[in-house]
Scaffold this motif. Sequence first.
Motif, short mmCIF file in Angstrom:
data_model
loop_
_atom_site.label_atom_id
_atom_site.label_comp_id
_atom_site.label_asym_id
_atom_site.label_seq_id
_atom_site.Cartn_x
_atom_site.Cartn_y
_atom_site.Cartn_z
N UNK A 29 -10.12 0.58 -41.71
CA UNK A 29 -10.41 1.57 -42.21
C UNK A 29 -10.30 2.71 -41.38
N UNK A 30 -9.60 4.00 -41.59
CA UNK A 30 -10.24 5.60 -41.67
C UNK A 30 -11.42 5.66 -41.03
N UNK A 31 -12.02 6.16 -39.98
CA UNK A 31 -13.40 6.89 -39.86
C UNK A 31 -13.50 8.57 -39.82
N UNK A 32 -14.54 8.97 -40.99
CA UNK A 32 -15.05 10.63 -40.27
C UNK A 32 -16.47 10.55 -39.89
N UNK A 33 -16.55 11.87 -39.25
CA UNK A 33 -17.59 11.53 -39.09
C UNK A 33 -17.86 13.19 -39.69
N UNK A 34 -19.32 13.57 -40.32
CA UNK A 34 -19.39 14.81 -40.86
C UNK A 34 -20.50 15.31 -39.84
N UNK A 35 -20.55 15.88 -39.30
CA UNK A 35 -21.66 17.11 -37.54
C UNK A 35 -22.49 18.09 -38.81
N UNK A 60 -11.38 10.39 -36.98
CA UNK A 60 -12.00 12.04 -37.42
C UNK A 60 -13.14 12.84 -37.26
N UNK A 61 -13.73 13.46 -35.95
CA UNK A 61 -14.93 14.05 -35.42
C UNK A 61 -14.60 15.46 -36.07
N UNK A 62 -15.50 15.92 -37.25
CA UNK A 62 -15.72 17.07 -37.97
C UNK A 62 -17.04 17.72 -37.78
N UNK A 63 -17.15 19.31 -38.57
CA UNK A 63 -18.11 19.85 -39.47
C UNK A 63 -18.42 18.97 -40.77
N UNK A 64 -19.41 19.02 -41.23
CA UNK A 64 -19.70 18.89 -42.50
C UNK A 64 -19.45 19.71 -43.58
N UNK A 65 -19.47 19.98 -44.52
CA UNK A 65 -18.44 20.72 -45.25
C UNK A 65 -19.58 22.16 -44.87
N UNK A 66 -19.31 22.91 -44.63
CA UNK A 66 -20.47 24.82 -44.79
C UNK A 66 -21.45 24.99 -43.46
N UNK A 67 -20.66 23.34 -42.56
CA UNK A 67 -21.51 23.44 -41.24
C UNK A 67 -21.17 23.78 -40.22
N UNK A 68 -19.41 24.40 -39.85
CA UNK A 68 -18.62 24.23 -38.58
C UNK A 68 -18.51 26.75 -38.95
N UNK A 69 -18.24 26.83 -37.00
CA UNK A 69 -18.29 28.65 -37.26
C UNK A 69 -16.89 28.73 -38.34
N UNK A 70 -16.04 28.00 -38.63
CA UNK A 70 -14.80 28.26 -39.09
C UNK A 70 -15.58 28.07 -41.18
N UNK A 83 -21.14 30.19 -30.49
CA UNK A 83 -22.55 30.02 -30.89
C UNK A 83 -22.77 29.85 -31.54
N UNK A 84 -23.96 29.03 -31.38
CA UNK A 84 -24.33 27.45 -31.92
C UNK A 84 -24.78 27.95 -32.84
N UNK A 85 -25.20 29.20 -33.61
CA UNK A 85 -25.90 29.49 -34.92
C UNK A 85 -24.74 29.83 -36.20
N UNK A 86 -23.78 29.67 -35.05
CA UNK A 86 -22.48 30.06 -36.13
C UNK A 86 -21.51 28.81 -36.79
N UNK A 87 -22.56 27.66 -36.58
CA UNK A 87 -21.78 26.28 -36.96
C UNK A 87 -21.99 25.11 -36.35
N UNK A 88 -21.73 23.78 -36.14
CA UNK A 88 -22.04 23.00 -35.56
C UNK A 88 -21.80 23.32 -34.11
N UNK A 89 -22.09 23.06 -33.08
CA UNK A 89 -21.65 22.96 -31.30
C UNK A 89 -23.26 21.72 -30.63
#
Length: 327
Positions: A29-35, A60-70, A83-89
């Motif tokens: 199956x597809x897998x997603x890691x939410x950081x 797929x490796x990505x920030x969890x909802x609300x956790x990334x700089x985007x 800048x880690x204070x802005x999101x997953x780093x």
Amino acid sequence: MITNSVGATGRDYATLQAAWAALPATLTDDHTWELYNDAEFTAGLDNSAASKAFGAFTLTIKPASGQGFRDHASKLTNALRYNQSNGVAVADTPFNTPLINLTTACRVVIDGLQLKHTGYRAIETGGSTTVTVKNCVVQSGSTDPVAANGGASIINNVFIATNSGGGGLSIEVGSGIARNNTVVYIGSGTSSGVGVSANWGACTAIGNAVFGFTTAFNSANGGSYSGSSDYNATDAASIGTGQGTHNATSLTFANQFEAVGTLGSENLHLKAGNSLGSAGVYDASMDPDILGVSRNGSTPAIGAREPAGGGPSNAPRMYYMNRQRRR
């Protein structure tokens, strides 16, 4: 789809390496890691430690909802840099190994992360991999921030080189795509490295903003740029061989971005009066931009960042131009 959380506090896995170890030997199956941005990750991922059979499935490796700089509430005004204070780093310092090492066969998408490697490449992919790196901020203190083999797709990223002898993005072996990346050297003088290089294979380079390197684009070791490579921009006097006719050269680095002089104080949002906005060519793969802002569907910006306000901000100008054409 199988989703797991990765982070320091109460998550499924504390590290990327632990999450990799827990993947089945053969994916079904597809897998997603939410950081989660519980703290700066201080260890990366080496997939050569335990190979997996991906088949047609993707990790797929990505920030969890609300956790990334985007996702940051102030993303449009925060300085665009690591800048880690802005999101997953993810940051690591061992010199001789990549921070994210994907050299064993895999299918991986890295989306919306911040990566910083003091000593070596932040991301390296192997020739038997199928990898997409998009919407990331990547900083490296040694050679190229990213070395991509095996037909990787590198889209909408900011790559910050900090070594005066290092390059920016190296597309190696296979037919890789470098699309709408901002590739810069931040430091004293100009880096003697290559901003975007095509090595041992064909690279399609479209819409990349490459600044601060003695050589902006170069092909070597039998590598080349595909015939569709075009709409790139640089402060260097030459764009390199094998590209189209819509490139821009000899631009002034400091006139394109909000701040470029000092590492840790750089800001790679486009500056008012820049030459990159409305100078590119549209493709759905780069829409939206690195911050999730809609691209101008007719004349998007060159580089990872669309002008403030995105595509709609260009609408009055395009309306005026279209009226002029009809007269």
